[in-house]
Design an enzyme around this catalytic site. Structure first.
Site, short mmCIF file in Angstrom:
data_model
loop_
_atom_site.label_atom_id
_atom_site.label_comp_id
_atom_site.label_asym_id
_atom_site.label_seq_id
_atom_site.Cartn_x
_atom_site.Cartn_y
_atom_site.Cartn_z
N LEU A 29 0.84 -1.20 0.00
CA LEU A 29 0.00 0.00 0.00
C LEU A 29 0.88 1.25 0.00
O LEU A 29 0.56 2.24 -0.66
CB LEU A 29 -0.93 -0.01 1.21
CG LEU A 29 -2.06 1.04 1.28
CD1 LEU A 29 -1.58 2.39 1.78
CD2 LEU A 29 -2.78 1.21 -0.06
N TYR A 75 -1.30 -2.99 13.99
CA TYR A 75 0.04 -3.13 14.58
C TYR A 75 0.38 -1.90 15.41
O TYR A 75 -0.11 -0.80 15.16
CB TYR A 75 1.11 -3.40 13.52
CG TYR A 75 1.41 -2.28 12.55
CD1 TYR A 75 2.50 -1.44 12.73
CD2 TYR A 75 0.63 -2.10 11.41
CE1 TYR A 75 2.80 -0.45 11.83
CE2 TYR A 75 0.92 -1.11 10.50
CZ TYR A 75 2.00 -0.28 10.71
OH TYR A 75 2.30 0.71 9.81
N TYR A 109 1.87 -7.18 16.47
CA TYR A 109 0.91 -7.34 15.38
C TYR A 109 -0.33 -8.11 15.83
O TYR A 109 -0.23 -9.05 16.62
CB TYR A 109 1.55 -8.11 14.21
CG TYR A 109 2.62 -7.36 13.47
CD1 TYR A 109 2.29 -6.49 12.43
CD2 TYR A 109 3.97 -7.53 13.79
CE1 TYR A 109 3.28 -5.80 11.73
CE2 TYR A 109 4.96 -6.84 13.11
CZ TYR A 109 4.60 -5.98 12.08
OH TYR A 109 5.58 -5.30 11.40
N ASN A 139 10.97 -8.81 0.39
CA ASN A 139 10.52 -8.26 1.68
C ASN A 139 10.31 -9.34 2.74
O ASN A 139 9.22 -9.51 3.28
CB ASN A 139 9.23 -7.46 1.47
CG ASN A 139 9.26 -6.12 2.19
OD1 ASN A 139 10.18 -5.84 2.94
ND2 ASN A 139 8.27 -5.31 1.96
N ASP A 149 9.90 0.76 -0.10
CA ASP A 149 8.58 0.81 -0.74
C ASP A 149 8.48 2.01 -1.67
O ASP A 149 7.95 1.92 -2.78
CB ASP A 149 7.48 0.90 0.32
CG ASP A 149 7.51 -0.25 1.30
OD1 ASP A 149 8.01 -1.33 0.94
OD2 ASP A 149 7.05 -0.06 2.45
#
Length: 312
Positions: free
Chosen positions: A31, A88, A102, A168, A261
Site C-alpha cells: 500500500l 500493529y 501485530y 521483503n 517501498d
C-alpha cells in the site's frame, strides 16, 4: 494509459506509548508503494490499482477514502462484513529503535482469496499491464491460498502481463526460513522485475554480497534484477549486464520506514513509461530520499507533489 495493480495488505497503525498518547494511521508495504506511485505518476499515463480486502467498519472506510484521495483505484478492494483490517503497534525505545506488535491473524486481507467476490478480482487482473506483490503479500495468506495465488499468477502471465516482486522477507510471518524459500522458489520463475533488498536476501538465503544475490536470482531467468543496498544505491542487472546506481546522500534522515517501498514506486512509475532501468533507479532514489526525511511510512502528500512533473 498503463495499469499497475498491487496486491497486499494495509493495516491500522498505532504509534506511541502504551496507555498514553497514541497516533493512529495506516501502512503496509504494498500500500505504501501504491500510494507513492499514485502520487507521483501522471493520472493520464498510469492507473494505480490496489487489490486487498477490508472490513465494513468506520476505520476500514476511512482508510479506503484516503487511498482514493491519493489517486489509488480501489475498485478491487473487497469488503468483508465479518472481518476488519489488521492492527500493529510501533514502540520506540530511548535510542529510537522500533519494536512491533501485530494483530493480523483474522484480518480481512488474509482471507482475500476466500472472499465470495474474489473471482471478479481474478478476472479483472487479466487486463492489467503489471502485477506487483511482495513476500508479505504471500506470507499473510493461509498456505493453500498462497499456493493457489502463485498458480493463478502463472495463468495470468499467459495474457501478457508482467510481474514485479519485492521479496521483503519478514521471519515472524513464516513458520521457517525453508517455508519462505520454497514459496519464493515457486514464484521467482514467473517474475519479470525483481526489486529486492540485499539485507533481506542475506537474511533469507545467507548471501554474502549483492553478486551472490544476482547470481541466484539470475538462475530463475528473471529478466530484470534490482538489488537495493540502502544508502549506497542499487545494482541493476539486465541481460547479464550490471550497473551500479548510487544514491544522492541525505544529510538529515528522520525515519527509514518505507524507504524501499517508495523506491519501488519511483522505479515502477519510470519503468511503465519505458524509461531505462538506470533512470528508473534514479527516480526511486529521489523519491525515497524525500520520504526518509519525514516521520512515518506515508508522509504528507505535499512533500512529493513536485515529482509528478519531474517524473513525467
Amino acid at each position: 494509459m498503463k495499469n499497475l495493480t498491487l496486491i497486499g495488505e494495509c493495516m491500522i497503525e498505532l504509534n506511541g506509548e502504551p496507555f498514553g498518547v497514541m497516533r493512529q494511521t495506516y501502512g503496509g508495504d504494498t500500500l505504501n508503494t501504491a500510494t507513492y506511485a499514485a502520487r507521483v505518476a501522471s493520472p493520464a499515463k498510469l492507473n494505480v490499482g490496489y487489490v486487498s480486502a477490508l472490513g465494513t467498519d468506520k476505520l476500514s472506510q476511512g482508510m479506503i477514502e484516503r487511498w482514493q484521495a491519493d489517486g489509488i483505484n480501489t475498485d478491487l478492494v473487497l469488503r468483508d462484513e465479518k472481518r476488519s483490517a489488521g492492527l500493529y503497534l510501533i514502540q520506540l525505545d530511548k535510542q529510537g529503535e522500533r519494536t512491533f506488535l501485530y494483530w493480523r491473524n483474522q484480518s480481512a486481507a488474509r482471507y482475500l482469496l476466500q472472499h465470495p467476490d474474489y473471482n471478479r478480482v481474478l478476472s479483472a487482473l487479466k487486463n492489467t499491464d503489471m502485477i506487483y506483490l511482495s513476500g508479505i503479500s504471500l506470507a499473510i495468506l493461509p498456505e493453500n491460498d498462497r499456493t493457489l495465488l502463485i498458480e493463478q499468477l502463472g495463468e495470468l502471465k499467459k495474457s501478457g502481463l508482467e510481474i514485479a516482486f519485492d521479496s521483503n522477507f519478514r521471519p515472524a510471518l513464516w513458520d521457517s526460513r525453508e517455508q519462505a524459500q520454497n514459496c519464493y522458489k515457486a514464484l521467482l520463475p514467473l517474475v519479470d522485475v525483481a526489486l529486492v533488498t540485499f539485507d533481506d536476501e542475506a537474511m533469507l538465503w545467507a548471501d554474502n554480497d549483492e553478486q551472490a544475490t544476482i547470481t541466484r536470482l539470475s538462475s530463475f531467468n528473471i529478466p530484470k534484477i534490482i538489488v537495493k543496498q540502502g544508502s549506497l544505491g542499487a545494482t541493476v542487472c539486465e541481460k547479464g549486464k550490471q550497473t551500479f546506481v548510487p544514491t544522492i546522500p541525505v544529510e538529515h534522515v528522520v525515519d527509514t520506514t518505507s524507504a524501499g517501498d517508495s523506491f519501488n514506486a519511483g522505479f515502477l512509475v519510470g519503468y511503465l513509461q519505458g524509461k531505462p532501468l538506470n533512470e528508473c533507479c534514479k527516480q526511486g532514489n529521489q523519491l525515497a530520499g524525500i520520504v526518509i526525511q519525514h516521520q512515518g511510512a506515508i508522509i504528507e502528500k505535499s512533500a512529493t507533489e513536485h515529482l509528478r512533473n519531474a517524473f513525467a
